[in-house]
Design an enzyme around this catalytic site. Structure first.
Site, PDB file in Angstrom:
ATOM      1  N   LYS A 161      45.355  68.282  80.084  1.00 57.88           N
ATOM      2  CA  LYS A 161      44.342  67.695  79.193  1.00 57.88           C
ATOM      3  C   LYS A 161      45.026  67.341  77.883  1.00 57.88           C
ATOM      4  CE  LYS A 161      40.086  66.836  77.621  1.00 57.88           C
ATOM      5  NZ  LYS A 161      39.178  67.899  77.186  1.00 57.88           N
ATOM      6  N   ASN A 176      37.378  61.185  78.758  1.00 57.12           N
ATOM      7  CA  ASN A 176      36.516  62.198  78.145  1.00 57.12           C
ATOM      8  C   ASN A 176      36.155  61.775  76.724  1.00 57.12           C
ATOM      9  OD1 ASN A 176      37.076  65.544  76.881  1.00 57.12           O
ATOM     10  ND2 ASN A 176      35.192  64.694  77.631  1.00 57.12           N
ATOM     11  N   CYS A 193      43.584  70.774  72.593  1.00 64.43           N
ATOM     12  CA  CYS A 193      42.815  71.604  71.653  1.00 64.43           C
ATOM     13  C   CYS A 193      43.284  71.363  70.212  1.00 64.43           C
ATOM     14  CB  CYS A 193      42.954  73.080  72.000  1.00 64.43           C
ATOM     15  SG  CYS A 193      42.004  74.159  70.890  1.00 64.43           S
ATOM     16  N   GLY A 213      31.026  67.034  78.651  1.00 64.23           N
ATOM     17  CA  GLY A 213      30.907  68.320  77.973  1.00 64.23           C
ATOM     18  C   GLY A 213      29.562  68.477  77.310  1.00 64.23           C
ATOM     19  N   ARG A 214      29.448  67.964  76.071  1.00 64.52           N
ATOM     20  CA  ARG A 214      28.218  68.127  75.293  1.00 64.52           C
ATOM     21  C   ARG A 214      26.997  67.525  75.993  1.00 64.52           C
ATOM     22  NH1 ARG A 214      28.579  65.004  70.826  1.00 64.52           N
ATOM     23  NH2 ARG A 214      30.428  63.964  71.627  1.00 64.52           N
TER      24      ARG A 214
END
Length: 348
Positions: free
Chosen positions: A149, A210, A110, A234-235
């Protein structure tokens, strides 16, 4: 059904990955209880919660505990934790295990300032001594798998993902998922899949890639070219919720699922049911508008539709407006909108 203490129905996420390598990437404010259930029905493989604060768990924050809610249809389900203190994160992992989660996912990717400034998220990639303590503590604290992650590194001068992967392997981490950008990049530029392929060739730990997977074709292409054990999407799922089902069919060289509704009108009705089950009226309205906007991208009249739907106050009006729009585009193909910034962000 909310999280449960039973462990009889647990599914090993690595086993699930071998059958379906297309994983729903955790995204803050998006991959909530309702959306995960919705995407599992559309062939997403493993799913993971939104980012959960280990400190919030320690203080038994009601909001934090809600983030960890799931139902049995979501298995294998991972609870994603972040924090800066090894002991607190390990305790959080034990709570996740007690709630019946299939695995714990630790976020070191993040890039959000409020997370990074505390030494959590991608900031941990600058402090591998602390990261080693976190990994070791978590693996020892729980019997379920622990995954992580990460990003390629803090910035271009500190792309130390291989060191992190080696550390993960040595401490017993089940897999590493890597977003192909540095923390400094945020979500700008392009994900570096050459870096990911090189990393896969050098590391012993299972690796998931990713970044910028927006079509079923690119999902399968990245999987095959890199040799990764899985890819996170994701998107791509926000503009095309059928991306997982289509990617899985393409990967297996099978016809697309005939039982799926191949239209956004039917899909959006299904999403509305899922959201209505798990959201308050206020949150339902927000989510309906967001997903309607995302699903509409690339279709004729989408820009005006987005303006119109955000003016509406009543949830019934929002649903009606969305369904009318999706009926109107049933004969059109979706254009490439990967350049549109409103689809960026939201995940590590």
């Amino acid at each position: 059904m909310s999280a449960t203490s039973t462990n009889l129905n647990r599914i090993n996420p690595l086993d699930a990955l071998k059958k379906n390598p297309f994983v729903l990437a955790p995204m803050a404010g998006i991959t909530d209880h309702a959306f995960r259930s919705f995407m599992r029905k559309l062939d997403a493989s493993v799913v993971v919660t939104e980012l959960v604060s280990a400190t919030g768990i320690e203080y038994k924050s009601e909001r934090t505990m809600q983030l960890m809610s799931y139902d049995e249809s979501q298995r294998p389900i991972g609870i994603q934790l972040f924090g800066e203190d090894a002991e607190t994160i390990a305790k959080g992992a034990q709570v996740a295990e007690s709630l019946g989660a299939d695995f714990v996912d630790l976020n070191f990717g993040c890039p959000v300032p409020k997370v990074v400034k505390k030494g959590a998220g991608s900031a941990m990639m600058k402090d591998l001594v602390t990261m080693e303590k976190v990994l070791s503590s978590c693996v020892k604290a729980v019997k379920i798998p622990v995954t992580i992650k990460i990003r390629t590194g803090w910035d271009q001068t500190q792309r130390n993902a291989l060191d992190v992967c080696n550390l993960a392997h040595d401490t017993g981490i089940t897999w590493v998922a890597i977003h192909g950008r540095t923390r400094a990049q945020g979500y700008s530029g392009l994900a570096d899949w050459d870096f990911i392929a090189d990393l896969k060739a050098k590391t012993k730990v299972p690796l998931l890639g990713n970044g910028d997977i927006l079509t079923p074709q690119s999902a399968v292409k990245r999987l095959k070219e890199t040799g990764c054990d899985g890819v996170l999407i994701g998107r791509g799922a926000l503009k095309n919720p059928l991306i997982f089902a289509d990617a899985l069919s393409l990967w297996k060289n099978e016809p697309v699922r005939s039982d799926l509704k191949r239209n956004y009108h039917g899909i959006f009705q299904d999403l509305h049911v899922a959201l209505q089950t798990h959201c308050s009226e206020h949150i339902l309205g927000i989510q309906l508008k967001k997903f309607a906007s995302w699903f509409s991208t690339g279709y004729p009249g989408a820009a005006q539709f987005r303006k119109d739907i955000f003016q509406l106050k009543n949830n019934d009006e929002v649903l009606s407006c969305a369904l009318d729009f999706f009926r109107s585009i049933s004969d059109f193909d979706q254009e490439d909108t990967s350049h549109e910034e409103f689809l960026m962000g939201g995940h590590g």
